[in-house]
Motif scaffolding. Structure first.
Motif, PDB file in Angstrom:
ATOM      1  N   GLU A 235       0.837  -1.203   0.000  1.00 15.30           N
ATOM      2  CA  GLU A 235       0.000   0.000   0.000  1.00 15.30           C
ATOM      3  C   GLU A 235       0.871   1.252   0.000  1.00 15.30           C
ATOM      4  N   PRO A 239      -3.036   5.681  -2.217  1.00  9.98           N
ATOM      5  CA  PRO A 239      -3.133   4.753  -3.346  1.00  9.98           C
ATOM      6  C   PRO A 239      -4.178   5.184  -4.366  1.00  9.98           C
ATOM      7  N   GLN A 240      -3.823   5.014  -5.624  1.00 10.90           N
ATOM      8  CA  GLN A 240      -4.711   5.343  -6.736  1.00 10.90           C
ATOM      9  C   GLN A 240      -5.242   4.051  -7.340  1.00 10.90           C
ATOM     10  N   GLY A 241      -6.312   3.515  -6.776  1.00  9.56           N
ATOM     11  CA  GLY A 241      -6.895   2.274  -7.259  1.00  9.56           C
ATOM     12  C   GLY A 241      -6.342   1.056  -6.543  1.00  9.56           C
ATOM     13  N   SER A 242      -6.886  -0.109  -6.897  1.00  3.98           N
ATOM     14  CA  SER A 242      -6.486  -1.350  -6.239  1.00  3.98           C
ATOM     15  C   SER A 242      -6.462  -2.492  -7.244  1.00  3.98           C
ATOM     16  N   ARG A 291       1.505   3.031  -8.016  1.00  3.90           N
ATOM     17  CA  ARG A 291       0.676   4.006  -7.313  1.00  3.90           C
ATOM     18  C   ARG A 291      -0.594   3.372  -6.773  1.00  3.90           C
ATOM     19  N   CYS A 292      -0.861   2.125  -7.118  1.00  5.13           N
ATOM     20  CA  CYS A 292      -2.078   1.463  -6.667  1.00  5.13           C
ATOM     21  C   CYS A 292      -1.797   0.555  -5.474  1.00  5.13           C
ATOM     22  N   ARG A 293      -2.856   0.227  -4.783  1.00  2.00           N
ATOM     23  CA  ARG A 293      -2.779  -0.785  -3.731  1.00  2.00           C
ATOM     24  C   ARG A 293      -2.780  -2.151  -4.403  1.00  2.00           C
ATOM     25  N   ASP A 350     -10.263  -2.949  -8.090  1.00  2.00           N
ATOM     26  CA  ASP A 350     -10.588  -2.408  -9.407  1.00  2.00           C
ATOM     27  C   ASP A 350     -10.339  -3.421 -10.516  1.00  2.00           C
ATOM     28  N   ARG A 482      -3.826   1.955 -13.674  1.00  2.00           N
ATOM     29  CA  ARG A 482      -4.594   3.155 -13.362  1.00  2.00           C
ATOM     30  C   ARG A 482      -6.065   2.771 -13.251  1.00  2.00           C
ATOM     31  N   SER A 483      -6.661   3.111 -12.140  1.00  2.00           N
ATOM     32  CA  SER A 483      -8.077   2.818 -11.947  1.00  2.00           C
ATOM     33  C   SER A 483      -8.926   3.744 -12.810  1.00  2.00           C
TER      34      SER A 483
END
Length: 485
Positions: A235, A239-242, A291-293, A350, A482-483
């Motif tokens: 994490e 965070p930008q999305g998952s 950048r995502c989880r 996501d 990217r979400s």
């Protein structure tokens, strides 16, 4: 992987070998008479190698890279691996390979060269009483451009971390199933998590039962080694999305009561190649800084034929409540993945991607160099395919036509674990998995049964045994994710 890397603008004195990449349409650029190369049958084709000792005693190794217009980062990566193999007994090597690419691609080229050369030197020697020594200790990257030193060093470190992640996955796959039990695999995951500052949860048999992971418990019934279920989380700040990664973790597959042949079992320590790839990727996530989880789900068990093993005809209840009639205990991977996909879906990521050495049919269809790719969302499938292509791990999409779905209908349960027909085994296995993905969640499935194990002679950066296939794809997918929400 104790090889050291350094940068020089020109070839330094004292190195044992100088490696030169040669395009097939530029033999004259090699710096020696063309006749000296063509006399060895060298034409600059991809993977060709020629060695020449100059009058001053300098040894030069020439590696073909094909037409100059077609040379890219992946081509340079492969050339570095070929060169590393050719120079495996030398201690110091200078590589002019970065100069094959334009200045704007030099940083990417350096990362690829480090990765390719390190993986070419991979050896699994844990059980060798007298392992053959590998002499390569120093690699000099020759690049006359003014690439920023910090960028160059960062590229070296990323290449090293990715190579180490692939090597970790290879080590896990190559370790015998009688040693790498679910418990020891889980311990390896905890070690990675502690080193990389990841969140980790390990479920034992009691917690697995409480969680309702009936597929995992059913497969484990014939084993004396208790199962484990590992959850990992990376994490970043804000965070930008998952993204959820799921890996099949059958530490050895005998087939259960639907027992395999002796020949069919020979490489079945590789049946946790999906889980190995996921853990390998987690070991290097920080190096690519997504950048995502990122969450990981690893169901771990072996598939044995003990006295209380699941019988054909038994019915298992999966985490999401669906029931499955087990008609072939050798189709076990989809049962433990069903639980893992159900759990992953509950977190509403996501997107989900799973990796599994799932079907022999995919190797019949695509061989040992291309993985099968299926899913429920065309955009997500395209993203996974693009990520795999960027790192040189080839995939090929297969369809999942709705008219095949009735083949999984059971008379006594919600589903049967094998199709009613013998064709389209890879597709119907993926359709089974789709039943356990939450509604509205983009999901992709990579069937890596053909690519997780290399049974041929060593080639470029791949040695016989586990390949670590999927680590690079997952890292690239996480890095670029990217979400859309």
């Amino acid at each position: 992987m104790a090889v050291s890397f350094e940068h020089r603008r020109t070839v330094p004195a004292g190195v044992d070998v100088v490696v030169v990449g040669v395009p097939s349409d530029r033999l004259e650029s090699a710096g020696v008479p063309v006749e000296a190369l063509t006399g060895q049958g060298f034409e600059g084709k991809v993977d060709q190698v020629a060695t020449i000792v100059r009058d001053d005693g300098t040894t030069q190794v020439f590696v073909g890279v094909g037409p100059s217009a077609e040379v890219d980062v992946l081509g340079v990566r492969r050339a570095a691996a070929i060169a590393a193999r050719a120079c495996a007994r030398r201690r110091s090597v200078a590589l002019t390979l970065p100069e094959l690419l334009p200045t704007e691609d030099r940083v990417a080229a350096i990362e690829a060269i480090v990765e390719g050369s390190l993986l070419a030197g991979y050896r699994f020697v844990r059980y060798k009483s007298d392992p053959s020594p590998v002499g390569l200790e120093r690699l000099v990257l020759v690049d006359g451009t003014s690439v920023d030193g910090d960028d160059r060093e960062a590229a070296v470190q990323r290449g090293r971390r990715v190579a180490e992640a692939v090597a970790l996955a290879r080590d896990l796959v190559n370790t015998p199933g009688g040693e790498l039990t679910p418990a020891l695999f889980a311990e390896a995951a905890v070690e990675v998590a502690e080193r990389e500052n990841l969140q980790v949860t390990v479920l034992g048999p009691d917690e697995i039962a409480e969680a309702g992971l009936g597929g995992l418990l059913g497969v484990n019934r014939g084993s004396t080694n208790p199962p484990r279920f590992v959850e990992l989380t990376y994490e970043p700040d804000d965070p930008q999305g998952s993204l959820a990664l799921v890996g099949k973790g059958i530490t050895f597959d005998s087939g259960g009561l639907s027992i395999k042949t002796a020949e069919g079992m020979m490489t079945m320590k590789d049946d946790m190649g999906g889980a190995a790839a996921v853990l390998g990727a987690f070991s290097a996530l920080a190096a690519v800084a997504p950048r995502c989880r990122v969450s990981g789900y690893l169901p771990l068990t072996d598939n044995m034929s003990g006295g209380d093993a699941t019988r054909p005809g038994d019915v298992l209840k999966i985490r999401n409540g669906k029931t499955v009639e087990v008609l072939n205990t050798d189709a076990e991977g989809r049962l433990i993945l069903a639980d893992a996909l159900s759990l992953a879906s509950e977190a509403r990521p996501d997107a989900i991607v799973d990796l599994a050495t799932l079907t022999g049919a995919v190797e019949v269809a695509l061989g040992n160099r291309i993985a099968g790719l299926m899913g429920n969302d065309l955009h997500w499938i395209d993203e996974v395919r693009a990520a795999a292509e960027r790192v040189g791990e080839r995939v090929w999409p297969l369809p999942m036509p709705d008219e095949y779905r009735p083949r999984l209908d059971s008379e006594v349960a919600d589903l049967r674990n094998i199709s009613k027909t013998k064709d389209a085994g890879t597709i119907t296995a993926a359709m089974f998995l789709r039943e356990f993905v939450g509604a509205g969640i983009p999901w992709a499935h990579l069937d890596i049964a053909g690519v997780a194990w290399w049974g041929d002679a060593a080639e470029a950066d791949v040695s016989p045994g586990g390949t670590g296939w999927g680590v690079r794809t997952l890292l690239e997918l996480a890095r670029t994710f990217r979400s859309e929400s």
